[in-house]
Scaffold this active site. Structure first.
Site, mmCIF file in Angstrom:
data_model
loop_
_atom_site.group_PDB
_atom_site.id
_atom_site.type_symbol
_atom_site.label_atom_id
_atom_site.label_comp_id
_atom_site.label_asym_id
_atom_site.label_seq_id
_atom_site.Cartn_x
_atom_site.Cartn_y
_atom_site.Cartn_z
ATOM 1 C CG HIS A 1 -8.618 -2.872 -2.395
ATOM 2 N ND1 HIS A 1 -9.662 -2.197 -2.986
ATOM 3 C CD2 HIS A 1 -8.319 -2.172 -1.281
ATOM 4 C CE1 HIS A 1 -9.969 -1.140 -2.257
ATOM 5 N NE2 HIS A 1 -9.170 -1.105 -1.193
ATOM 6 C CG LEU A 2 -7.213 -9.096 1.973
ATOM 7 C CD1 LEU A 2 -8.424 -9.107 2.888
ATOM 8 C CD2 LEU A 2 -6.633 -10.504 1.865
ATOM 9 C CG ASP B 1 -2.029 1.009 1.116
ATOM 10 O OD1 ASP B 1 -3.190 0.578 1.154
ATOM 11 O OD2 ASP B 1 -1.759 2.211 0.970
HETATM 12 ZN ZN LIG Z 1 -9.129 -0.056 0.630
#
Ligand SMILES: [Zn+2]
Ligand SMILES: [Zn+2]
Length: 183
Positions: free
Chosen positions: A141-142, A72
């Site tokens: 999304h995980l 991320d």
């Molecule tokens: Zn998210």
């Protein structure tokens, strides 16, 4: 802009992310379509990342060809990865029972990437999805965060268990299992 809703969601969960404002899910091309899946949306940042069209985002090794994994861009914890299907799929609210295997595979990939990065205490992990409309990116999304015990103040809020904006992977699987053809 692989950004993520993080900052915006924290300040005001209703706020749209940094990207353009989104129409309601029903109006989006990917929103709740029967098949939910397949295809590529050139406007979707996760579709582009999955096809390596975003040079700024490196894909991490992933044991499944139909999933990708990357960090991320705004980590909410020392380890913060995203697991994403290559094919564009709508958010977790549009999933049906038949998607349970996909969700389970995503969790598996999440565990593997943590282990590969030398994080082994799988009891201290937070894995889940943002519940619409609290996600700025509609592509499924995980979020994989660890250690869960070290989430900062904002992350504890954004990825809070039992909130109405975040659902853990287990809760989602349970929900799909008990769901008929609802919605
Ligand atoms: Zn998210
Ligand atoms: Zn997409």
């Amino acid at each position: 802009m692989a950004g993520e809703e993080a900052a915006a969601a924290a300040a005001a969960p209703e706020a749209a992310g940094p990207g353009p404002a989104q129409p309601p899910a029903e109006a989006r091309p990917d929103g709740g379509e029967a098949g939910n899946g397949g295809g590529y949306d050139g406007k979707c940042v996760f579709c582009r990342i999955a096809r390596r069209e975003e040079p700024g985002t490196a894909l991490l090794p992933c044991e499944y060809e139909d999933l990708v994994c990357f960090r991320d861009i705004r980590p909410g914890a020392p380890h913060h990865y995203l697991v994403v299907p290559v094919e564009h799929m709508g958010n977790c609210k549009t999933l049906k029972k038949e998607h349970i295997p996909v969700v389970k595979k995503m969790v598996e990939v999440g565990k593997t990437v943590l282990q590969r990065n030398n994080f082994s205490d799988l009891n201290d992990v937070r894995m889940g999805f943002h519940w619409p409309p609290f996600c700025s990116i509609s592509h499924l999304h995980l979020h994989v965060l660890a250690p869960a015990s070290q989430l900062g103040f904002l992350s504890r809020l954004i990825y809070r268990i039992n909130s109405y904006w975040f659902i853990t992977a287990e809760q989602l699987i349970e929900r799909l299992q008990t769901e008929n053809a609802a919605s």
